[in-house]
Design an enzyme around this catalytic site. Structure first.
Site, short mmCIF file in Angstrom:
data_model
loop_
_atom_site.label_atom_id
_atom_site.label_comp_id
_atom_site.label_asym_id
_atom_site.label_seq_id
_atom_site.Cartn_x
_atom_site.Cartn_y
_atom_site.Cartn_z
N LYS A 208 18.76 64.81 21.63
CA LYS A 208 17.64 65.70 21.36
C LYS A 208 16.47 64.88 20.79
O LYS A 208 16.68 63.99 19.97
CB LYS A 208 18.06 66.80 20.37
CG LYS A 208 16.98 67.84 20.09
CD LYS A 208 17.51 69.01 19.26
CE LYS A 208 16.42 70.04 19.00
NZ LYS A 208 16.88 71.21 18.22
N SER B 7 16.23 76.04 19.83
CA SER B 7 15.29 75.01 20.21
C SER B 7 15.92 73.85 20.98
O SER B 7 15.19 73.05 21.57
CB SER B 7 14.61 74.45 18.95
OG SER B 7 15.56 73.79 18.13
N SER C 80 19.82 77.11 16.73
CA SER C 80 19.34 76.29 17.85
C SER C 80 20.37 75.46 18.60
O SER C 80 20.05 74.87 19.62
CB SER C 80 18.23 75.35 17.37
OG SER C 80 17.04 76.07 17.29
N1 GLN Z 1 14.80 80.24 16.46
C1 GLN Z 1 14.79 79.85 15.07
C2 GLN Z 1 13.41 79.42 14.67
O1 GLN Z 1 12.54 79.45 15.49
C3 GLN Z 1 15.80 78.77 14.82
C4 GLN Z 1 15.39 77.46 15.35
C5 GLN Z 1 16.36 76.38 15.01
O2 GLN Z 1 17.54 76.63 14.76
N2 GLN Z 1 15.87 75.15 14.99
O3 GLN Z 1 13.18 79.05 13.55
#
Ligand code: GLN
Length: 484
Positions: free
Chosen positions: A76, A151, A175
């Site tokens: 990532k 994400s 995410s």
């Molecule tokens: N969807 C959540 C956010 O936008 C979690 C994102 C994540 O876990 N990095 O904060």
């Protein structure tokens, strides 16, 4: 070869059926062909990958190395990777070549793994659909009109499209688990502090945690063995004896107590997803598990509490991106203040700016007690709900995501709808617990995930619970129809 699991590729490399260079080339060719459609990778650098592969082959030829030696992995783009562009999905870091490796990268490199490339992600990991990336949306390999989740959507799409056998992800509010569910993968968010955050670009430091995304629980266990471990460079890393996460994979499940929180099984989940989750739980009963109803009464407050705490921490973490030391700098400005504001106005996307504004607001004098402190109190209540629930069960199960993959653009204009995609995953981060998502079936041709949550440090147990189900079912083996 590319259809094979991480563990079977590892055996193929050990048996000399294929070399790491050949395997890496297979993936690189496929990436060259399919990445223009899927957009899972932001950066691919064949020369660097092949150099690592050659070194891995030499290591194996000398009778050295471990299970990951020569295995190509997708990383990532939130993990700083020496000599590689490390963008975090943002224009702000669009030109940033990291001078050092994150601990996760360092550990994967030391294990002999090959970096296939850096995967696309929501900007600074803020999102649930991968639509906030500066480098464009990622397409779900199961239906390219749909999002892969976020994400870690690039990592998920890469593994689902067989552009990598496994990938790293990070999970601040869901995410790893949510994109795993939307792309038919197995993903694990470990207990907070198990995987080092050193060199992992910070979003919300008290919630962020790296973890593996792969096709099976067994593959996740193998990758976690490399990713996890104490790191003195991360002050929140936990100094515990190292574990073999594969050790309990085969344990029978007879007597396993599964807690079903009533809050997970009420309204809010699409009926076709709920039917698949219930069928998976029925399968667990066949495997010898018992179920018991539990309650997480404060779970309904998890999304509002998260959207105070995460933006608060983000507003502080992102203050370092000022155009001075690294990353983007506005080309024209009048003075220093103007340089800061133009750089940040041009370098950050809309979702990141929204979070910085919310975070700055809730931390400001006069609002700190009303919002931030209150959210921290709710966080404690949520953690206590889990402590209470785990007095009655070994693991908790429910849906990972309330829906299957939604269409690109469907929720992009409505942040609250988007935030609600993490309704089942966020409480786990607030409590610091480990959680997994595993494939549990299809609705309308799109995959759904079963979430399994464990008590602190129960990763080996979670992987065992997931693995036994994967031996009895074949959802995790299903693949999207050929993209080529
Ligand atoms: N969807 C959540 C956010 O936008 C979690 C994102 C994540 O876990 N990095 O904060």
């Amino acid at each position: 070869m590319i259809e094979r699991s991480l563990s079977s590729l590892s055996s193929a490399l050990a048996a000399g059926e294929i070399s790491s260079v050949e395997l890496t080339q297979l993936y690189l060719e496929r990436i060259a062909r399919l990445n223009p459609t899927i957009n899972a990778y932001v950066t691919v650098d064949a020369e660097k990958s092949l150099a690592q592969a050659r070194a891995a082959d030499a290591q194996r030829a000398a009778g050295q190395g471990g299970p990951l030696t020569g295995i190509p992995l997708a990383q990532k783009d939130i993990f700083c990777t020496k000599g590689w562009l490390t963008t975090c999905g943002s224009k702000m870091l669009g030109n940033f070549v990291s001078p050092y490796d994150a601990t996760v990268i360092e550990r994967c490199n030391a294990a002999g793994a090959v970096i296939l490339g850096k995967t696309n992600m929501d900007e600074f990991a803020m999102g649930s659909s991968n639509e906030t990336s500066f480098f464009g949306t990622v397409k779900n390999p199961w239906d390219t009109a749909c999002v892969p989740g976020g994400s870690s959507g690039g990592s998920a799409a890469a593994v689902a499209a067989r552009l990598a056998p496994a990938a790293t992800g990070t999970d601040t509010g869901g995410s790893i688990r949510q994109p795993a569910a939307l792309c038919n993968l197995t993903g694990l968010k470990p207990t907070y502090g198990v995987v080092s955050r050193y060199g992992m670009i910070a979003f919300a430091s008290s919630l962020d945690q790296g973890g593996p995304m792969a096709r099976s629980a067994e593959d996740c266990a193998l990758l976690l063995n490399t990713m996890a471990g104490f790191d003195e460079r991360d002050s929140t890393s936990l100094d515990r004896p190292s574990e073999d996460y594969c050790r309990d994979l085969e344990k029978p499940l007879a007597g396993l107590k599964i807690g079903l929180p009533k809050e997970f099984f009420g309204e809010g989940c699409a009926p076709e997803v709920m039917a698949l989750v219930e069928a998976a739980i029925a399968e667990y009963r066949k495997l010898g598990a018992d179920t018991v109803e539990v309650s997480l009464p404060n779970m309904k407050l998890s999304v509002p509490a998260y959207y105070v705490i995460a933006p608060a921490e983000a507003s502080s973490n992102l203050s370092r991106f000022d155009g001075v030391r690294y990353g983007y700098r506005a080309p024209e400005y009048a003075d220093l203040n103007d340089m800061y504001s133009k750089t940040r106005a041009q370098g950050f996307g809309a979702e990141v700016k929204r979070r910085i504004l919310i975070g700055t607001y809730v931390l400001s004098h006069g609002y700190y007690d009303a919002y931030y402190l209150q959210a921290q109190r709710i966080r404690r209540l949520i953690a206590n709900d889990f402590v209470e629930a785990f007095k009655h069960c070994d693991v908790i199960m429910g849906p990972t995501s309330p829906t299957t993959a939604f269409r690109l653009g469907e929720k992009a204009a409505d942040p609250v709808q988007m935030y609600l995609s993490d309704i089942y995953t966020i409480a786990v981060n607030l409590a610091g617990l480990p959680g997994m998502s595993i494939p549990c079936g299809f609705a309308g041709g799109l995959p759904a995930g079963l979430q399994i949550i464990g008590d602190y440090f129960s990763e080996a147990r979670l992987l065992n619970v997931a693995h036994r189900y994967q031996q009895a079912t074949d959802w995790h083996l299903r693949q999207p129809a050929a993209l080529d």
